[in-house]
Design an enzyme around this catalytic site. Structure first.
Site, PDB file in Angstrom:
ATOM      1  N   LYS A 191       0.900  -1.253  -0.022  1.00 43.76           N
ATOM      2  CA  LYS A 191      -0.069  -0.013  -0.135  1.00 43.76           C
ATOM      3  C   LYS A 191       0.955   0.972  -0.167  1.00 43.76           C
ATOM      4  O   LYS A 191       1.812   1.485   0.905  1.00 43.76           O
ATOM      5  CB  LYS A 191      -0.779  -0.122   1.353  1.00 43.76           C
ATOM      6  CG  LYS A 191      -1.738   1.273   1.333  1.00 43.76           C
ATOM      7  CD  LYS A 191      -2.752   1.118   2.493  1.00 43.76           C
ATOM      8  CE  LYS A 191      -3.815   2.376   2.525  1.00 43.76           C
ATOM      9  NZ  LYS A 191      -4.687   2.302   3.636  1.00 43.76           N
ATOM     10  N   LYS A 244      -1.944  -1.611  -3.928  1.00 39.73           N
ATOM     11  CA  LYS A 244      -2.824  -0.202  -3.709  1.00 39.73           C
ATOM     12  C   LYS A 244      -2.092   0.963  -3.830  1.00 39.73           C
ATOM     13  O   LYS A 244      -1.249   1.092  -3.232  1.00 39.73           O
ATOM     14  CB  LYS A 244      -3.688  -0.504  -2.419  1.00 39.73           C
ATOM     15  CG  LYS A 244      -4.652   0.818  -2.319  1.00 39.73           C
ATOM     16  CD  LYS A 244      -5.012   0.668  -0.882  1.00 39.73           C
ATOM     17  CE  LYS A 244      -6.103   1.998  -0.422  1.00 39.73           C
ATOM     18  NZ  LYS A 244      -6.283   2.263   0.839  1.00 39.73           N
TER      19      LYS A 244
HETATM   20  C1  PBG Z   1      -7.613   3.347   5.587  1.00 42.66           C
HETATM   21  C2  PBG Z   1      -7.911   3.119   4.138  1.00 42.66           C
HETATM   22  C3  PBG Z   1      -7.586   4.313   3.030  1.00 42.66           C
HETATM   23  C4  PBG Z   1      -8.134   3.773   1.972  1.00 42.66           C
HETATM   24  C5  PBG Z   1      -8.595   2.411   2.135  1.00 42.66           C
HETATM   25  N1  PBG Z   1      -8.292   2.137   3.337  1.00 42.66           N
HETATM   26  C6  PBG Z   1      -7.249   5.585   3.020  1.00 42.66           C
HETATM   27  C7  PBG Z   1      -5.792   5.976   3.370  1.00 42.66           C
HETATM   28  O1  PBG Z   1      -4.679   4.888   3.679  1.00 42.66           O
HETATM   29  O2  PBG Z   1      -5.325   6.806   3.850  1.00 42.66           O
HETATM   30  C8  PBG Z   1      -8.065   4.346   0.467  1.00 42.66           C
HETATM   31  C9  PBG Z   1      -9.150   3.796  -0.356  1.00 42.66           C
HETATM   32  C10 PBG Z   1      -9.511   4.961  -1.588  1.00 42.66           C
HETATM   33  O3  PBG Z   1      -8.804   5.933  -1.694  1.00 42.66           O
HETATM   34  O4  PBG Z   1     -10.220   4.312  -2.083  1.00 42.66           O
HETATM   35  N2  PBG Z   1      -6.212   3.270   6.032  1.00 42.66           N
END
Ligand code: PBG
Length: 321
Positions: A191, A244
């Site tokens: 991520k 992601k």
């Molecule tokens: C929670 C989370 C996030 C997303 C999914 N789970 C935000 C982040 O990490 O700031 C992002 C999902 C999206 O942008 O569609 N941590």
């Protein structure tokens, strides 16, 4: 060799088509909010809505009718504190949403995002130390508690998105000790600290109140590191690993697919969604760009795609059949 020979009719084109989207591989994210009677379009994400628990029925029935059977729940709580205690409240927003959804359609497969940023007053994905640094090992018991409370409420799968080290091991152990050996973990393994989460952070009110997430989310420049993250999560017990965002990281998805014999998920995130959705809405692009864009994630090697376009894709697939 004449390459155009096989492109000449739809019969030959259909015969040699390599990649397909299927509703079985799509996961639709849902935002559950506190309150009553709420169905409110999310300003940063056209066609996506905030639902209070009492109105989830409309959303679940629409998805069921379209043939979408996998959802991921995000909670928007009305109470935040330093330790994100509303995230593991057995009567919290996600826990109540799961129970309601299972009442509406017991066959809807419910995955939950396990994280703290929507629930902490500071908006970071963990417990803070004296210098406002995000503490890794101190955060692990909280993440495990959150995952356990989701499983206890009836979640079919949990998906930790915090990016702490060892969280997969810690959550797996906790689920196993409490009798949830068959609840799989989909790890947000690679991520990235991406600017494409902007619309989501507005939707979930989860932006950090200070600083950024670069000390825990991955550097956008790295791909070898993503392979190390994925291999550690597999060792720790992940059942599915995720890359992601998706569209700016198709190379990482392909590397993951070629390197690991485990299902690969990709998250087609909010920024990727809103850009394209708005372009289609104002007539800048034809709506077939949506199918093309989600298909590219599959072709890159993703087995599973989490996407706000799931309904659009399902409608296209239903038309074709
Ligand atoms: C929670 C989370 C996030 C997303 C999914 N789970 C935000 C982040 O990490 O700031 C992002 C999902 C999206 O942008 O569609 N941590």
């Amino acid at each position: 060799m004449r390459m155009r020979r096989m492109r000449d009719s739809k019969f030959t084109r259909n015969m040699i088509r390599e990649t397909y989207l299927s509703k079985n591989n799509l996961i639709y994210p849902i935002f559950a909010v506190e309150g009553k009677g709420i169905r409110r379009e999310i300003p940063s994400m056209p066609d996506c809505y905030h639902y209070s628990v009492d109105r989830l029925r409309e959303e679940i029935e629409e998805l069921t009718n379209l043939g979408i059977n996998y959802i991921m729940i995000f909670g928007v709580p009305d109470y935040k504190d330093e330790i994100g205690s509303s995230a593991y409240d057995n009567n919290g927003i996600v826990q109540r949403a799961i129970k309601e959804i299972k009442k509406i359609n017991p066959h809807m497969y419910v995955i939950t995002d396990v994280c703290m940023c929507e629930y902490t007053s500071h908006g970071h994905c963990g417990i803070l130390g004296h210098n406002n640094e995000v503490l890794n090992d101190e955060t692990l018991p909280y993440l495990s508690k959150i995952a356990l409370s989701h499983a206890a409420a009836g979640a079919d799968m949990v998906a930790p998105s915090d990016m702490m080290d060892f969280r997969i091991e810690s959550i797996r152990k906790c689920l196993d000790e409490n009798g949830y050996t068959n609840v799989p973990i989909m790890a947000y393994s690679a991520k990235y600290a991406s600017a494409f989460y902007g619309p989501f952070r507005d939707a979930a009110d989860s932006a950090p109140k200070f600083g950024d997430r670069k000390s825990y989310q991955m550097d956008i420049s790295n791909s070898d590191e993503a392979m190390r993250e994925i291999s550690l999560d597999i060792q720790e017990g992940a059942d599915i690993v995720m890359v992601k965002p998706a569209l700016s990281y198709l190379d990482v998805i392909r590397r993951a697919k070629d390197n690991f014999n485990i299902p690969i998920a990709a998250y087609n995130v909010s920024g990727e969604y809103s850009m394209l959705k708005n372009a289609v809405k104002i007539g800048l692009l034809n709506k077939s760009a949506i199918y093309e864009s989600v298909l590219s994630i599959k072709r890159a090697g993703a087995d599973i795609i989490i996407t706000y376009f799931a309904k659009d894709i399902a409608k296209i697939l239903n038309e074709v059949q």
